[in-house]
Write a protein that holds these residues in place. Structure first.
Motif, PDB file in Angstrom:
ATOM      1  N   PRO A  89       0.788  -1.235   0.000  1.00  0.00           N
ATOM      2  CA  PRO A  89       0.000   0.000   0.000  1.00  0.00           C
ATOM      3  C   PRO A  89       0.823   1.288   0.000  1.00  0.00           C
ATOM      4  CG  PRO A  89      -0.104  -1.080   2.146  1.00  0.00           C
ATOM      5  CD  PRO A  89       0.579  -2.032   1.222  1.00  0.00           C
ATOM      6  N   ASP A  90       2.114   1.179   0.307  1.00  0.00           N
ATOM      7  CA  ASP A  90       2.936   2.401   0.352  1.00  0.00           C
ATOM      8  C   ASP A  90       3.634   2.692  -0.971  1.00  0.00           C
ATOM      9  OD1 ASP A  90       4.445   0.095   0.628  1.00  0.00           O
ATOM     10  OD2 ASP A  90       5.977   1.043   1.888  1.00  0.00           O
ATOM     11  N   ALA A  91       3.415   1.865  -1.980  1.00  0.00           N
ATOM     12  CA  ALA A  91       4.101   2.046  -3.272  1.00  0.00           C
ATOM     13  C   ALA A  91       3.192   2.730  -4.283  1.00  0.00           C
ATOM     14  CB  ALA A  91       4.546   0.688  -3.825  1.00  0.00           C
ATOM     15  N   ALA A  92       3.816   3.526  -5.157  1.00  0.00           N
ATOM     16  CA  ALA A  92       3.147   3.937  -6.397  1.00  0.00           C
ATOM     17  C   ALA A  92       3.357   2.809  -7.402  1.00  0.00           C
ATOM     18  CB  ALA A  92       3.738   5.238  -6.914  1.00  0.00           C
ATOM     19  N   TRP A  93       2.434   2.659  -8.339  1.00  0.00           N
ATOM     20  CA  TRP A  93       2.517   1.541  -9.293  1.00  0.00           C
ATOM     21  C   TRP A  93       2.532   2.066 -10.719  1.00  0.00           C
ATOM     22  CZ3 TRP A  93       3.151  -3.555  -8.027  1.00  0.00           C
ATOM     23  CH2 TRP A  93       2.968  -3.908  -6.671  1.00  0.00           C
ATOM     24  N   LEU A  94       3.584   1.698 -11.458  1.00  0.00           N
ATOM     25  CA  LEU A  94       3.609   1.941 -12.898  1.00  0.00           C
ATOM     26  C   LEU A  94       2.948   0.728 -13.523  1.00  0.00           C
ATOM     27  CD1 LEU A  94       6.720   3.003 -15.075  1.00  0.00           C
ATOM     28  CD2 LEU A  94       4.512   2.180 -15.895  1.00  0.00           C
ATOM     29  N   VAL A  95       1.749   0.933 -14.029  1.00  0.00           N
ATOM     30  CA  VAL A  95       0.901  -0.160 -14.506  1.00  0.00           C
ATOM     31  C   VAL A  95       0.930  -0.222 -16.030  1.00  0.00           C
ATOM     32  CG1 VAL A  95      -1.463  -1.030 -14.558  1.00  0.00           C
ATOM     33  CG2 VAL A  95      -0.617   0.156 -12.522  1.00  0.00           C
ATOM     34  N   LEU A  96       1.128  -1.424 -16.566  1.00  0.00           N
ATOM     35  CA  LEU A  96       1.064  -1.642 -18.011  1.00  0.00           C
ATOM     36  C   LEU A  96       0.131  -2.802 -18.318  1.00  0.00           C
ATOM     37  CD1 LEU A  96       4.799  -1.443 -19.220  1.00  0.00           C
ATOM     38  CD2 LEU A  96       3.044   0.332 -19.402  1.00  0.00           C
ATOM     39  N   ALA A  97      -0.790  -2.594 -19.256  1.00  0.00           N
ATOM     40  CA  ALA A  97      -1.569  -3.704 -19.796  1.00  0.00           C
ATOM     41  C   ALA A  97      -0.636  -4.574 -20.639  1.00  0.00           C
ATOM     42  CB  ALA A  97      -2.713  -3.174 -20.653  1.00  0.00           C
ATOM     43  N   CYS A  98      -0.947  -5.869 -20.731  1.00  0.00           N
ATOM     44  CA  CYS A  98      -0.049  -6.774 -21.465  1.00  0.00           C
ATOM     45  C   CYS A  98      -0.264  -6.712 -22.974  1.00  0.00           C
ATOM     46  CB  CYS A  98      -0.202  -8.207 -20.972  1.00  0.00           C
ATOM     47  SG  CYS A  98      -1.779  -8.952 -21.394  1.00  0.00           S
ATOM     48  N   ASP A  99      -1.155  -5.799 -23.434  1.00  0.00           N
ATOM     49  CA  ASP A  99      -1.446  -5.720 -24.877  1.00  0.00           C
ATOM     50  C   ASP A  99      -0.882  -4.444 -25.505  1.00  0.00           C
ATOM     51  OD1 ASP A  99      -3.103  -3.895 -23.702  1.00  0.00           O
ATOM     52  OD2 ASP A  99      -4.971  -4.782 -24.377  1.00  0.00           O
ATOM     53  N   LEU A 100       0.333  -4.060 -25.072  1.00  0.00           N
ATOM     54  CA  LEU A 100       0.998  -2.864 -25.609  1.00  0.00           C
ATOM     55  C   LEU A 100       2.271  -3.290 -26.333  1.00  0.00           C
ATOM     56  CD1 LEU A 100       0.602  -0.668 -22.388  1.00  0.00           C
ATOM     57  CD2 LEU A 100      -0.593  -0.279 -24.562  1.00  0.00           C
ATOM     58  N   PRO A 101       2.154  -3.778 -27.566  1.00  0.00           N
ATOM     59  CA  PRO A 101       3.309  -4.375 -28.255  1.00  0.00           C
ATOM     60  C   PRO A 101       4.408  -3.389 -28.623  1.00  0.00           C
ATOM     61  CG  PRO A 101       1.395  -4.298 -29.708  1.00  0.00           C
ATOM     62  CD  PRO A 101       0.911  -3.936 -28.336  1.00  0.00           C
ATOM     63  N   LEU A 102       4.103  -2.083 -28.690  1.00  0.00           N
ATOM     64  CA  LEU A 102       5.107  -1.104 -29.117  1.00  0.00           C
ATOM     65  C   LEU A 102       5.698  -0.311 -27.950  1.00  0.00           C
ATOM     66  CD1 LEU A 102       3.189   0.128 -32.286  1.00  0.00           C
ATOM     67  CD2 LEU A 102       5.071  -1.486 -32.205  1.00  0.00           C
ATOM     68  N   MET A 103       5.306  -0.660 -26.735  1.00  0.00           N
ATOM     69  CA  MET A 103       5.875   0.000 -25.561  1.00  0.00           C
ATOM     70  C   MET A 103       7.383  -0.240 -25.517  1.00  0.00           C
ATOM     71  SD  MET A 103       5.537   1.895 -22.972  1.00  0.00           S
ATOM     72  CE  MET A 103       3.768   2.117 -23.233  1.00  0.00           C
ATOM     73  N   ASP A 104       8.136   0.802 -25.114  1.00  0.00           N
ATOM     74  CA  ASP A 104       9.591   0.646 -25.057  1.00  0.00           C
ATOM     75  C   ASP A 104      10.165   1.362 -23.835  1.00  0.00           C
ATOM     76  OD1 ASP A 104       9.745   3.385 -25.734  1.00  0.00           O
ATOM     77  OD2 ASP A 104      10.023   2.955 -27.858  1.00  0.00           O
ATOM     78  N   LEU A 105      11.459   1.168 -23.635  1.00  0.00           N
ATOM     79  CA  LEU A 105      12.148   1.714 -22.461  1.00  0.00           C
ATOM     80  C   LEU A 105      12.125   3.240 -22.455  1.00  0.00           C
ATOM     81  CD1 LEU A 105      13.828   1.014 -19.939  1.00  0.00           C
ATOM     82  CD2 LEU A 105      15.869   1.137 -21.391  1.00  0.00           C
ATOM     83  N   LEU A 106      12.326   3.855 -23.613  1.00  0.00           N
ATOM     84  CA  LEU A 106      12.340   5.322 -23.673  1.00  0.00           C
ATOM     85  C   LEU A 106      11.018   5.909 -23.210  1.00  0.00           C
ATOM     86  CD1 LEU A 106      14.215   6.097 -27.029  1.00  0.00           C
ATOM     87  CD2 LEU A 106      14.987   6.589 -24.713  1.00  0.00           C
ATOM     88  N   ALA A 107       9.919   5.287 -23.601  1.00  0.00           N
ATOM     89  CA  ALA A 107       8.601   5.782 -23.197  1.00  0.00           C
ATOM     90  C   ALA A 107       8.421   5.669 -21.683  1.00  0.00           C
ATOM     91  CB  ALA A 107       7.505   5.014 -23.925  1.00  0.00           C
ATOM     92  N   LEU A 108       8.858   4.560 -21.107  1.00  0.00           N
ATOM     93  CA  LEU A 108       8.731   4.397 -19.655  1.00  0.00           C
ATOM     94  C   LEU A 108       9.585   5.426 -18.921  1.00  0.00           C
ATOM     95  CD1 LEU A 108       8.729   0.504 -19.251  1.00  0.00           C
ATOM     96  CD2 LEU A 108       6.780   2.066 -19.364  1.00  0.00           C
ATOM     97  N   GLN A 109      10.783   5.667 -19.417  1.00  0.00           N
ATOM     98  CA  GLN A 109      11.649   6.684 -18.810  1.00  0.00           C
ATOM     99  C   GLN A 109      11.013   8.073 -18.920  1.00  0.00           C
ATOM    100  OE1 GLN A 109      15.125   5.713 -21.130  1.00  0.00           O
ATOM    101  NE2 GLN A 109      16.047   4.522 -19.475  1.00  0.00           N
ATOM    102  N   GLU A 110      10.371   8.314 -20.044  1.00  0.00           N
ATOM    103  CA  GLU A 110       9.675   9.583 -20.280  1.00  0.00           C
ATOM    104  C   GLU A 110       8.537   9.774 -19.271  1.00  0.00           C
ATOM    105  OE1 GLU A 110       7.418  11.564 -24.157  1.00  0.00           O
ATOM    106  OE2 GLU A 110       8.280   9.557 -24.314  1.00  0.00           O
ATOM    107  N   LEU A 111       7.757   8.725 -19.057  1.00  0.00           N
ATOM    108  CA  LEU A 111       6.639   8.797 -18.123  1.00  0.00           C
ATOM    109  C   LEU A 111       7.135   9.041 -16.699  1.00  0.00           C
ATOM    110  CD1 LEU A 111       3.528   8.481 -17.839  1.00  0.00           C
ATOM    111  CD2 LEU A 111       3.936   6.055 -17.373  1.00  0.00           C
TER     112      LEU A 111
END
Length: 198
Positions: A89-111
């Protein structure tokens, strides 16, 4: 120095994939099941990472993948989100659906770079349709507490509806293709074409 609560990663892999007709998390867009690919990506930017799964999926994962088993208290994606929150309960969660085939590291770093822990969530969105993408977002701990109230007040079970009516920071990714959801055979084919030219 990290501002705000620590960020854990969560891959939502417990859906039934009825529209696709096969488990979206198992599609090997990058030479491995997509759920594993996203788990590995999140592992590069989050303090800890978990796979959100249904109870009957527990035997599908090796010991080196941490899982959160749906508690089935809530319906839809909220099942996985709140099952994870109740465990940590003390964590923030970076949530991703498993149907994002073009997601990449740069986008996660950007977010993560754009994160505002004073907001309920920091969410990716498309410029032409600026609605929060709840399953491609950083949810702060207080968002889950408010979500439980939202659900118990009879407002429906849609995480996007909750975020639309909350104080959310929207982030428009440099590469909007990372938000392509492959939920159907047509979207799967579109993703394959886009992967081939990237």
């Amino acid at each position: 120095m990290i501002l705000g609560p620590k960020i854990y990663g969560l891959v939502l892999a417990g859906g039934k994939s009825t529209r696709m007709g096969k488990d979206k998390g198992l599609i090997p867009y990058h030479g491995m099941p997509q759920r594993d690919y996203l788990y590995n990506l999140l592992g590069r930017v989050c303090e800890k990472t978990f796979m959100s799964i249904r109870p009957e999926q527990q035997g599908e994962f090796s010991d080196d993948i941490e899982t959160v088993v749906d508690e089935n208290t809530y319906k839809g994606p909220y099942n996985g989100l709140l099952s994870a929150h109740l465990q940590h309960p003390d964590a923030a969660w970076l949530v991703l659906a498993c149907d994002l085939p073009l997601m990449d590291l740069l986008a996660l770093q950007e977010l993560i770079a754009a994160r505002d822990p004073n907001k309920i969530a920091t969410s990716f969105a498309q410029k032409e349709d600026p609605l929060p993408e709840p399953l491609c977002a950083i949810w702060e701990p207080k968002a889950f507490e408010e979500s439980i109230f939202f659900l118990e007040s009879g407002n429906g079970t849609c995480p996007r509806k909750y975020l639309i009516n909350s104080d959310v920071k929207l982030v428009f990714p440099d590469n909007p293709n990372v938000l392509l959801n492959a939920n159907s055979e047509e979207e799967y084919k579109e993703a394959i074409v886009k992967l081939a030219v990237e």
